[in-house]
Design a protein around this motif. Structure first.
Motif, PDB file in Angstrom:
ATOM      1  N   ALA A 274      53.914  21.553 -25.433  1.00 63.92           N
ATOM      2  CA  ALA A 274      54.567  21.035 -25.408  1.00 63.92           C
ATOM      3  C   ALA A 274      55.791  21.576 -24.553  1.00 63.92           C
ATOM      4  CB  ALA A 274      55.456  21.355 -26.992  1.00 63.92           C
ATOM      5  N   ASP A 275      55.751  23.047 -23.813  1.00 62.28           N
ATOM      6  CA  ASP A 275      56.661  23.258 -23.324  1.00 62.28           C
ATOM      7  C   ASP A 275      55.702  22.491 -22.020  1.00 62.28           C
ATOM      8  OD1 ASP A 275      58.389  25.659 -22.312  1.00 62.28           O
ATOM      9  OD2 ASP A 275      56.486  26.848 -21.094  1.00 62.28           O
ATOM     10  N   ALA A 276      54.723  22.649 -21.273  1.00 60.08           N
ATOM     11  CA  ALA A 276      54.300  21.527 -20.593  1.00 60.08           C
ATOM     12  C   ALA A 276      54.890  20.538 -20.413  1.00 60.08           C
ATOM     13  CB  ALA A 276      52.534  21.622 -20.328  1.00 60.08           C
ATOM     14  N   ALA A 277      55.029  19.547 -20.915  1.00 63.49           N
ATOM     15  CA  ALA A 277      55.531  18.408 -21.194  1.00 63.49           C
ATOM     16  C   ALA A 277      57.266  18.207 -20.845  1.00 63.49           C
ATOM     17  CB  ALA A 277      54.836  17.797 -22.458  1.00 63.49           C
ATOM     18  N   THR A 278      57.869  19.520 -21.438  1.00 67.09           N
ATOM     19  CA  THR A 278      59.092  18.399 -21.914  1.00 67.09           C
ATOM     20  C   THR A 278      59.395  19.843 -19.827  1.00 67.09           C
ATOM     21  OG1 THR A 278      59.656  21.589 -22.242  1.00 67.09           O
ATOM     22  CG2 THR A 278      60.099  18.924 -23.480  1.00 67.09           C
ATOM     23  N   ASN A 279      59.004  20.713 -19.823  1.00 63.99           N
ATOM     24  CA  ASN A 279      59.111  20.939 -18.755  1.00 63.99           C
ATOM     25  C   ASN A 279      58.800  20.227 -17.130  1.00 63.99           C
ATOM     26  OD1 ASN A 279      60.340  23.876 -17.090  1.00 63.99           O
ATOM     27  ND2 ASN A 279      59.133  24.230 -19.392  1.00 63.99           N
ATOM     28  N   SER A 280      57.561  18.962 -17.344  1.00 60.50           N
ATOM     29  CA  SER A 280      57.256  17.860 -16.544  1.00 60.50           C
ATOM     30  C   SER A 280      57.323  17.204 -16.493  1.00 60.50           C
ATOM     31  CB  SER A 280      55.517  18.146 -16.505  1.00 60.50           C
ATOM     32  OG  SER A 280      54.996  18.823 -16.379  1.00 60.50           O
ATOM     33  N   LEU A 281      58.968  16.473 -17.097  1.00 63.17           N
ATOM     34  CA  LEU A 281      59.447  15.625 -17.423  1.00 63.17           C
ATOM     35  C   LEU A 281      60.359  15.319 -16.914  1.00 63.17           C
ATOM     36  CD1 LEU A 281      58.523  14.341 -20.347  1.00 63.17           C
ATOM     37  CD2 LEU A 281      57.352  13.139 -18.941  1.00 63.17           C
ATOM     38  N   THR A 282      61.000  13.717 -16.039  1.00 65.55           N
ATOM     39  CA  THR A 282      61.906  13.579 -15.899  1.00 65.55           C
ATOM     40  C   THR A 282      62.112  12.024 -16.211  1.00 65.55           C
ATOM     41  OG1 THR A 282      61.870  14.503 -13.286  1.00 65.55           O
ATOM     42  CG2 THR A 282      63.853  12.810 -14.002  1.00 65.55           C
ATOM     43  N   VAL A 283      63.262  11.817 -17.204  1.00 67.27           N
ATOM     44  CA  VAL A 283      63.374  10.811 -18.005  1.00 67.27           C
ATOM     45  C   VAL A 283      64.472  10.249 -17.694  1.00 67.27           C
ATOM     46  CG1 VAL A 283      61.776  11.455 -19.704  1.00 67.27           C
ATOM     47  CG2 VAL A 283      64.264  11.977 -20.039  1.00 67.27           C
ATOM     48  N   ASP A 284      65.087   8.631 -18.365  1.00 62.65           N
ATOM     49  CA  ASP A 284      66.158   8.387 -18.554  1.00 62.65           C
ATOM     50  C   ASP A 284      67.407   9.246 -19.741  1.00 62.65           C
ATOM     51  OD1 ASP A 284      65.964   6.185 -21.070  1.00 62.65           O
ATOM     52  OD2 ASP A 284      64.302   6.474 -19.574  1.00 62.65           O
ATOM     53  N   THR A 285      68.445   8.261 -19.666  1.00 66.02           N
ATOM     54  CA  THR A 285      69.110   9.146 -20.179  1.00 66.02           C
ATOM     55  C   THR A 285      68.820   8.468 -21.418  1.00 66.02           C
ATOM     56  OG1 THR A 285      71.180   7.631 -19.246  1.00 66.02           O
ATOM     57  CG2 THR A 285      70.862   9.829 -18.631  1.00 66.02           C
ATOM     58  N   GLY A 286      68.582   7.251 -21.816  1.00 64.97           N
ATOM     59  CA  GLY A 286      68.265   6.817 -23.343  1.00 64.97           C
ATOM     60  C   GLY A 286      66.872   7.583 -23.786  1.00 64.97           C
ATOM     61  N   ILE A 287      66.694   8.693 -23.361  1.00 61.75           N
ATOM     62  CA  ILE A 287      65.538   9.581 -23.901  1.00 61.75           C
ATOM     63  C   ILE A 287      65.733  10.733 -23.353  1.00 61.75           C
ATOM     64  CG2 ILE A 287      63.790   8.003 -24.876  1.00 61.75           C
ATOM     65  CD1 ILE A 287      62.120   8.671 -22.197  1.00 61.75           C
ATOM     66  N   GLY A 288      66.872  10.777 -23.057  1.00 60.67           N
ATOM     67  CA  GLY A 288      66.937  12.817 -22.319  1.00 60.67           C
ATOM     68  C   GLY A 288      67.287  13.922 -22.849  1.00 60.67           C
ATOM     69  N   SER A 289      66.569  13.646 -24.212  1.00 57.60           N
ATOM     70  CA  SER A 289      66.968  15.055 -25.668  1.00 57.60           C
ATOM     71  C   SER A 289      65.112  15.122 -26.211  1.00 57.60           C
ATOM     72  CB  SER A 289      68.056  14.874 -25.990  1.00 57.60           C
ATOM     73  OG  SER A 289      67.841  13.649 -27.361  1.00 57.60           O
ATOM     74  N   VAL A 290      65.621  16.190 -26.759  1.00 59.73           N
ATOM     75  CA  VAL A 290      64.611  16.566 -27.816  1.00 59.73           C
ATOM     76  C   VAL A 290      63.520  15.364 -28.789  1.00 59.73           C
ATOM     77  CG1 VAL A 290      63.169  18.110 -29.690  1.00 59.73           C
ATOM     78  CG2 VAL A 290      63.632  19.048 -26.882  1.00 59.73           C
ATOM     79  N   SER A 291      65.756  14.938 -29.244  1.00 60.72           N
ATOM     80  CA  SER A 291      65.539  14.869 -30.340  1.00 60.72           C
ATOM     81  C   SER A 291      65.606  12.903 -30.471  1.00 60.72           C
ATOM     82  CB  SER A 291      66.679  14.845 -31.346  1.00 60.72           C
ATOM     83  OG  SER A 291      67.762  14.089 -29.726  1.00 60.72           O
ATOM     84  N   LYS A 292      65.634  12.469 -29.498  1.00 56.97           N
ATOM     85  CA  LYS A 292      64.774  11.467 -28.895  1.00 56.97           C
ATOM     86  C   LYS A 292      63.826  11.032 -28.362  1.00 56.97           C
ATOM     87  CE  LYS A 292      69.513  10.203 -27.544  1.00 56.97           C
ATOM     88  NZ  LYS A 292      70.687  10.100 -26.146  1.00 56.97           N
ATOM     89  N   LEU A 293      63.054  12.380 -27.548  1.00 60.42           N
ATOM     90  CA  LEU A 293      61.800  11.780 -27.038  1.00 60.42           C
ATOM     91  C   LEU A 293      61.194  12.190 -28.844  1.00 60.42           C
ATOM     92  CD1 LEU A 293      61.330  14.477 -24.357  1.00 60.42           C
ATOM     93  CD2 LEU A 293      61.062  12.377 -24.415  1.00 60.42           C
ATOM     94  N   THR A 294      61.442  13.128 -29.668  1.00 65.53           N
ATOM     95  CA  THR A 294      60.317  12.929 -30.756  1.00 65.53           C
ATOM     96  C   THR A 294      60.875  11.233 -31.595  1.00 65.53           C
ATOM     97  OG1 THR A 294      61.276  15.637 -31.151  1.00 65.53           O
ATOM     98  CG2 THR A 294      60.801  14.104 -32.675  1.00 65.53           C
ATOM     99  N   ALA A 295      62.100  10.542 -31.654  1.00 70.31           N
ATOM    100  CA  ALA A 295      62.123   9.682 -31.966  1.00 70.31           C
ATOM    101  C   ALA A 295      60.692   8.438 -31.634  1.00 70.31           C
ATOM    102  CB  ALA A 295      63.508   8.893 -32.082  1.00 70.31           C
ATOM    103  N   LEU A 296      61.002   8.475 -30.041  1.00 65.08           N
ATOM    104  CA  LEU A 296      60.372   7.632 -29.531  1.00 65.08           C
ATOM    105  C   LEU A 296      58.514   7.779 -29.363  1.00 65.08           C
ATOM    106  CD1 LEU A 296      59.760   5.457 -27.770  1.00 65.08           C
ATOM    107  CD2 LEU A 296      59.863   6.971 -25.514  1.00 65.08           C
ATOM    108  N   ALA A 297      58.112   9.157 -29.918  1.00 65.14           N
ATOM    109  CA  ALA A 297      57.353  10.042 -30.119  1.00 65.14           C
ATOM    110  C   ALA A 297      56.470   9.309 -31.818  1.00 65.14           C
ATOM    111  CB  ALA A 297      56.662  11.574 -30.327  1.00 65.14           C
ATOM    112  N   LYS A 298      57.464   9.168 -32.414  1.00 63.79           N
ATOM    113  CA  LYS A 298      56.716   8.459 -33.986  1.00 63.79           C
ATOM    114  C   LYS A 298      56.666   7.039 -33.600  1.00 63.79           C
ATOM    115  CE  LYS A 298      59.473  12.024 -36.609  1.00 63.79           C
ATOM    116  NZ  LYS A 298      60.949  12.200 -37.395  1.00 63.79           N
ATOM    117  N   GLU A 299      57.103   6.611 -32.531  1.00 62.10           N
ATOM    118  CA  GLU A 299      56.930   4.922 -32.851  1.00 62.10           C
ATOM    119  C   GLU A 299      55.987   5.168 -31.692  1.00 62.10           C
ATOM    120  OE1 GLU A 299      58.923   2.164 -34.173  1.00 62.10           O
ATOM    121  OE2 GLU A 299      59.549   3.788 -34.908  1.00 62.10           O
TER     122      GLU A 299
END
Length: 585
Positions: free
Chosen positions: A358-383
């Protein structure tokens, strides 16, 4: 993405902050407001590490420390405690609560892994419990002027960009130091609306295409970068200060698919992620000693990580035809193997490995504002986690050598005869996976009722009554279709309804009553509508009532069948994610 300057504060390994809770039967990450371990009672045992779990000591009666000014962080309360466990909480006078039964290892893994964060270089699982605010500061984001919700009800299209940026921590020493980075490796990861299948389309960096004009935000101001015609696809990022939004818009124009989100990673990301999962198994059909990528591996199977993993995905001169298309095959093998490792290994049940990932993934990613937080990434992850591994297919956008270059080919152009059917299949959620006969039969039975709508008598063209609405996003599409129906198909009782009242639609639909079924079949035949485009109502319509045809984004023009083929074109390069018998040649 520049990954420098972000790490573990104070030299503390956050994996050592996991505490076993006997009431829930699982480990929980306990942090104070500064990211330090929660203090244990005076004389009490320190919190157990995942490698040697033991029950956490009970909280003391001392009051909880107040957050320190500047940078305090709220930590969610532990589950099942009515808002969090507080130090000094009095024991219930009604007696000790009956312990909850311990969860199995499988259930704990599901708790920790809310699902798949996406394709970081295709798919990286990070779990709900790891996704505390602790990781929010790790994530870089870029405002590309499009802010979609993290999760949509329809299909999801995630643009994965691997940039060849040669600056920042872990990205130098590979030649061309200081390069701003272009779209070196690009995949469009499509997840079907029903989440049963996914297709990852690799787009060659040397594909000659048109880049549209794109708005780019920098320093609080927005300027539009002019488009370019007949240039390499990789120039959609970095060139003339183009941001990932330019690559986003280029891919939409190229494929006809609407991008939902983007994730961008650099060289350092490959090294960190491959190490975080404990290495990725790859296979070579011959010895390789590539002086350019520095990959030196013998024939057979190997587990690569770090610099060696990066060398593997960068190699091209020593495999296949020595070009970018051969390198794409290596990358597809690597990514498929990484997904299998995530799904089958002990990563999801080992707190330390899961944290590192998780640390490597979040440190390695640049994303759009629609998924620019942990909670939003979590929601996308579940899908994304709903997709079965066996139904994930990697495919390369069909191309041919650029005929304008003579004998020495450095670039490619789109093979439209194969690319357009492939894009149509992806747009309409047709899986590229070669399903087993038993599964295929079950799917056919499930679709039989819908398909039956196309079977039966068809009305005469002159008796077809339909009003056409434009939800395709293409100006004049409804009028064009009505004119084609009347002049080419003899459907004289058709009318133009103008633009669809509820905006742009992804798919074309035909709504009709049971007593209009013969008309619907005639129209479906003429337009090449798929069975799932037919929406039959429950009650009969008046004799002169019109059906309702709404054109969607899958409408390519009057006379062009809307329906996608049910099988991929012959000769396209593809890899199924659950196939572990692939060896690069």
């Amino acid at each position: 993405m520049d990954a420098q300057g972000r790490g573990r504060a104070g030299g503390i390994d956050p994996a050592d902050q996991w505490v076993f809770d006997p009431e829930t039967g699982s480990y929980e990450l306990r942090l104070d407001h500064d990211g330090e371990p929660v203090a244990t009672p005076s004389g009490g045992a320190p919190a157990a590490t995942p490698s040697a779990p033991r029950a956490a000591a009970k909280p003391s009666a001392a009051p909880r420390q107040k957050p320190k000014p500047g940078g305090g962080r709220n930590v969610p309360g532990q589950r099942g405690t009515g808002g969090g466990r507080r130090a000094g909480a009095a024991k219930a006078t009604t007696g000790r609560r009956k312990p909850k039964p311990k969860k199995s290892v499988k259930k704990k893994a599901l708790m920790w892994t809310g699902g798949t964060i996406g394709v970081v270089l295709v798919v990286t699982s990070v779990g709900g419990y790891l996704l505390y605010q602790h990781f929010n500061n790790n994530i870089d984001k870029v405002d590309v002027g499009i802010n979609n919700d993290a999760v949509t009800k329809g299909p999801v299209n995630i643009l994965i960009i691997g940039t060849d940026k040669r600056s920042g921590s872990g990205n130098t020493g590979y030649g061309d130091d200081g390069s701003v980075g272009h779209a070196d490796t690009t995949l469009l990861f499509h997840v079907s609306e029903d989440r049963t299948n996914a297709t990852a389309l690799s787009i060659p960096r040397d594909l000659i295409t048109d880049i549209p004009a794109c708005p780019t935000k920098k320093g609080g101001t927005t300027r539009t970068i002019p488009g370019s015609k007949g240039v390499r696809f990789n120039e959609s990022l970095g060139q003339e200060e183009r941001d990932p939004g330019c690559t986003w818009r280029t891919v939409e124009q190229l494929t006809g698919l609407k991008v939902t989100h983007f994730m961008m990673a650099d060289f350092n990301a490959v090294k960190k992620l491959s190490s975080a999962v404990g290495g990725v198994e790859v296979c070579l059909a011959k010895d390789i000693n590539d002086a350019d990528s520095h990959l030196k591996l013998g024939k057979g199977r190997h587990t690569v990580e770090g610099e060696q993993a990066l060398a593997f995905v960068r190699t091209r001169h020593s495999v296949g035809f020595g070009g970018d298309l051969s390198r794409i095959e290596l990358q597809q093998q690597f990514l498929s193997s990484m997904i299998r490792k995530m799904k089958a290994g002990d990563t999801l049940t080992n707190p330390k490995k899961l944290y590192d990932l998780a640390d490597a993934a979040t440190n390695s990613l640049t994303v759009d504002t629609g998924i620019g937080s942990v909670s939003k990434l979590t929601a996308l992850a579940k899908e994304l986690s709903k997709v079965n591994l066996k139904n994930i297919t990697f495919a390369t956008v069909p191309v041919v050598d650029n005929p304008a270059e003579g004998k020495k080919h450095k670039t490619v152009v789109l093979d439209k005869a194969k690319a357009e059917p492939l894009f149509a299949m992806v747009r309409q959620d047709v899986s590229l996976t070669e399903v087993k006969e038993k599964e295929k039969k079950a799917q056919e039975q499930a679709d039989a009722k819908q398909a039956a709508l196309l079977e039966g008598p068809k009305a005469e063209p002159a008796n077809v009554r339909v009003k056409v609405f434009n939800g395709s996003g293409k100006v004049g599409a409804a009028g064009e279709t009505v004119s084609w129906m009347q002049n080419s198909k003899g459907m004289t009782r058709t009318s133009n309804g103008g633009n669809a009242s509820d905006g742009k639609k992804d798919k074309t639909t035909l709504e009709f009553a049971p007593n209009q079924a013969d008309q619907a079949r005639r129209l479906a035949e003429a337009m090449g509508l798929p069975a799932d485009a037919l929406k039959q109502g429950s009650g009969d319509a008046a004799p002169t009532a019109e059906m309702k045809l709404t054109l969607g984004a899958d409408f390519k023009g009057a006379g062009t069948p809307v329906s996608a083929p049910d099988k991929a074109p012959e000769g396209i390069q593809k890899v199924e994610a659950d196939d572990n018998n692939i060896c690069a040649k």
